[in-house]
Scaffold this active site. Structure first.
Site, PDB file in Angstrom:
ATOM      1  N   CYS A   3      -3.300  -4.414  -0.765  1.00  0.00           N
ATOM      2  CA  CYS A   3      -3.096  -5.566   0.437  1.00  0.00           C
ATOM      3  C   CYS A   3      -3.318  -6.797  -0.241  1.00  0.00           C
ATOM      4  O   CYS A   3      -3.623  -6.952  -1.497  1.00  0.00           O
ATOM      5  CB  CYS A   3      -4.049  -5.269   1.451  1.00  0.00           C
ATOM      6  SG  CYS A   3      -5.885  -5.336   1.164  1.00  0.00           S
ATOM      7  N   CYS A  18       1.059  -6.912   1.989  1.00  0.00           N
ATOM      8  CA  CYS A  18       1.134  -7.784   0.868  1.00  0.00           C
ATOM      9  C   CYS A  18       2.554  -8.600   0.810  1.00  0.00           C
ATOM     10  O   CYS A  18       2.807  -9.373  -0.306  1.00  0.00           O
ATOM     11  CB  CYS A  18       0.952  -7.271  -0.462  1.00  0.00           C
ATOM     12  SG  CYS A  18       1.851  -6.201  -1.064  1.00  0.00           S
ATOM     13  N   CYS A  23       4.668  -7.387  -4.377  1.00  0.00           N
ATOM     14  CA  CYS A  23       4.482  -6.047  -4.976  1.00  0.00           C
ATOM     15  C   CYS A  23       5.797  -5.720  -5.966  1.00  0.00           C
ATOM     16  O   CYS A  23       6.766  -5.989  -5.291  1.00  0.00           O
ATOM     17  CB  CYS A  23       4.126  -5.018  -3.952  1.00  0.00           C
ATOM     18  SG  CYS A  23       2.797  -5.308  -2.982  1.00  0.00           S
TER      19      CYS A  23
END
Length: 137
Positions: free
Chosen positions: A12, A86, A90
């Site tokens: 996150c 997020c 990523c």
């Protein structure tokens, strides 16, 4: 997934709430049958105190944990990568399983608001354990 111990990474933004709760639930329920990591794309300095309190209510102490920065190595070393808000930060690698769990952000919330998020994460972790073929009592 690897043929040995499956590995799961929870990501996150701040690694101070959702991903910490998910990692703690998975570690608590699966023990050493699953390798567990958590990280944040912009990690906070400390865990959210309401998250620590909410997890203590279900018998899981995360008070000694600290937020960690997301690294390419952590993603590369994981079989399953579960993102929790997020966004596109990523890294994506072929052969990994990616899941995006839409969950409310506990940042700035009191423990009353964190409890339903905690409970939903717990439900999803139990489902994930079933998908991984990991049986818990």
């Amino acid at each position: 997934m690897s043929e040995s111990t499956p590995s799961v990474l929870f990501v996150c933004v701040h690694n101070a709430g959702r991903s910490q709760m998910a990692a703690a639930f998975l570690s608590h329920l699966a023990g050493d049958t699953v390798e567990v990591r958590s990280a944040g794309s912009a990690p906070a300095d400390t865990l959210n105190p309401a998250v620590v309190e909410a997890m203590a209510e279900v018998g899981i102490d995360i008070s000694a944990r600290t937020p960690k920065a997301l690294t390419v190595e952590a993603v590369r070393a994981s079989d399953v990568v579960i993102t929790m808000g997020c966004g596109d930060t990523c890294p994506v690698f072929p052969g990994k399983r990616y899941l995006d769990w839409k969950l409310d952000d506990p940042a700035g919330q009191g423990v009353e608001a964190v409890r339903p998020i905690r409970d939903e994460i717990g439900r999803r972790i139990r489902g994930l354990l079933g998908e991984l073929g990991v049986h818990v009592v």
